[in-house]
Scaffold this motif. Sequence first.
Motif, mmCIF file in Angstrom:
data_model
loop_
_atom_site.group_PDB
_atom_site.id
_atom_site.type_symbol
_atom_site.label_atom_id
_atom_site.label_comp_id
_atom_site.label_asym_id
_atom_site.label_seq_id
_atom_site.Cartn_x
_atom_site.Cartn_y
_atom_site.Cartn_z
ATOM 1 N N UNK A 62 0.849 -1.185 0.000
ATOM 2 C CA UNK A 62 0.000 0.000 0.000
ATOM 3 C C UNK A 62 0.880 1.229 0.000
ATOM 4 N N UNK A 63 0.872 1.977 -1.087
ATOM 5 C CA UNK A 63 1.821 3.066 -1.289
ATOM 6 C C UNK A 63 1.751 4.131 -0.192
ATOM 7 N N UNK A 64 0.543 4.558 0.183
ATOM 8 C CA UNK A 64 0.428 5.680 1.113
ATOM 9 C C UNK A 64 0.990 5.353 2.492
ATOM 10 N N UNK A 65 1.146 4.067 2.804
ATOM 11 C CA UNK A 65 1.669 3.679 4.119
ATOM 12 C C UNK A 65 3.184 3.648 4.154
ATOM 13 N N UNK A 66 3.847 3.819 3.013
ATOM 14 C CA UNK A 66 5.309 3.800 2.989
ATOM 15 C C UNK A 66 5.859 5.095 3.571
ATOM 16 N N UNK A 67 6.634 4.983 4.636
ATOM 17 C CA UNK A 67 7.202 6.178 5.267
ATOM 18 C C UNK A 67 8.225 6.825 4.332
ATOM 19 N N UNK A 68 8.306 8.158 4.298
ATOM 20 C CA UNK A 68 9.304 8.822 3.462
ATOM 21 C C UNK A 68 10.722 8.396 3.831
ATOM 22 N N UNK A 239 -6.166 8.626 -3.168
ATOM 23 C CA UNK A 239 -7.271 8.114 -3.983
ATOM 24 C C UNK A 239 -8.438 7.737 -3.077
ATOM 25 N N UNK A 240 -9.679 8.040 -3.490
ATOM 26 C CA UNK A 240 -10.839 7.797 -2.620
ATOM 27 C C UNK A 240 -11.347 6.367 -2.632
ATOM 28 N N UNK A 248 -1.052 10.265 -10.446
ATOM 29 C CA UNK A 248 -1.894 11.342 -10.965
ATOM 30 C C UNK A 248 -1.129 12.141 -12.021
ATOM 31 N N UNK A 249 -1.845 12.604 -13.027
ATOM 32 C CA UNK A 249 -1.240 13.392 -14.098
ATOM 33 C C UNK A 249 -1.331 14.874 -13.739
#
Length: 418
Positions: A62-68, A239-240, A248-249
Motif C-alpha cells: 500500500x503506497x500511502x503507508x510507505x514512510x518517506x 485516492x478515494x 496522478x497526471x
Amino acid sequence: MHATAANEEPKTKKQEQKAEVFRPEAGKFPPLEKAYTYRGELVFVDHVNRRGSVRVQGEGGTYFRNAPQPFALLPYAVVRYHGAPADLRDIPLGTVLHIRGFLPPDPKLSAVPVLPVDNKSKIAGYSGTGVAPAENHILLLEDEPSHCQREGLVWKLKELDIKDSEGMIIAKRAPKADGAGGDGKATEEKLTFDAATRVWRGRECLGIADLVTEGIWPASGKKALDGQAVQLGITWKPTPDGVFTRFHISDIWLDDAATQRAAQNQTEQHKAFIRSRWMPAWVDNVEYGKFGRATVTVTLFGGMDASLYADFKKSGQVLVNGAENTLKHAGGGYGPAHMASKGPILDVTKVEGEAPVGSSGIQVKFETDLVIEGIRPTRVIRIRPAEWPQVQVPREEYLGDGTDAGDRFPTPDIFPKY
C-alpha cells in the motif's frame, strides 16, 4: 504499477544488482550501471543542503503507508526537471521522480541517516518491498518527462473516462520509435487527472475544460485515444477508492513544441542559478610552486547547459572557492568571493569519448597565487569565470569559518526568539 521502466533489465538481473555492494570513491565518478534504480514521490526538500525525502514505490503493498525515506545528492549529481538541468529547489513537492542511487561514499560524512545495506527487503512497519533503499546518495534524479526523453520513451494514451473535468486515463510508457500502439510489452496503467491538470500545446497552457470546449475530449463518458503519444508529468494524490498504488497526471505535453518550450524555460532558470552560485567541480591535480603559487586542474561537473561550459575559455580569469559535499561555499564572512583564489585559465580540454554521468568531461587548468585549503586533490570546489556576475549568495548557502556546526545543518536556533 511497477517502478521499472519499459526497457529496464529483467528482474533477475536487478536482483543481482541489489546484492552487489558498491560505494563511490572520492575523485571518481561512479558508473551509472552500478546504481540502484527506484522511483518515488518527493515529499520533503532541504534545498540548501541538497537533501530531502521520497516516498518510495515498492513491489506491491500500500503506497500511502510507505514512510518517506531520506536521500542526499552526491556533489556531482545530475538533476533534471522538464527535460532540462535543474536544482532540487525547482522540483515541486509531490512530483514522482526516477532515481539512481548509491550507498553513501563515506557513511561518517553522510548528510542523511545511513541505512542498513540489506534494507531493500521487507521490514516491519513497511508495506511492500524495496521501499527503504540503503542507496540513498543520488547520482541521477529526474522527473517523468526527463526520464522518458533520456530513454527515448513516450506515454501512449489508450482510453479516457471523464466526468466533470476529472477522471481516468489508461496509458502505457513505450518506445517513441514504435507505432502508435507501442511494442505491446509495456504495462498499461490507470492514471487520474482533474481540473487542475495542465495541458500544454505549443506555447499554450490549457485546462481539461478547454479540451472539452474544443470537442477534443467529451464532457463525460469514455473516449478511445488510439495510442496518442504524449509526455506526462506525474505526481501522487490520495485516492478515494482504496487503490493501493495509483498516480496522478499533473501535466500533459501534447507535442514536441510544448516539451521543448518547457525545457527552454527550465534551462534559462537553471543557467541564471549556476551563474550566481558558481559551477561545481572537483580538483584533479595540484602542482605546487613557490610562495603559495600553484597550477591546478579541475573537472567541471556535468548536467549543465552547454553555454555555461563555453564561458570557460583559455586566457580568461577564474575565481575558485572551496566547497562542501553539499556544494555550500566554504569560508569567508562576506560571501563566497571573500577568500576565493583567482588566476588565469591556462587551458581548457575535453576528454575523449563519452563522459560518465556526473562529469562534463571538461577539465580546466588555471594558475593561482593563493592556494586555499579547499584546493586539494578530490576536494569539491566552486569555480566561475570572472565575467559571471559578482553577487552575494544567501547566508544559508555558505559556511562561514567552519567553527559552527549549525552552519552545515541549521538547528531550530536559527529561528528568532520572541
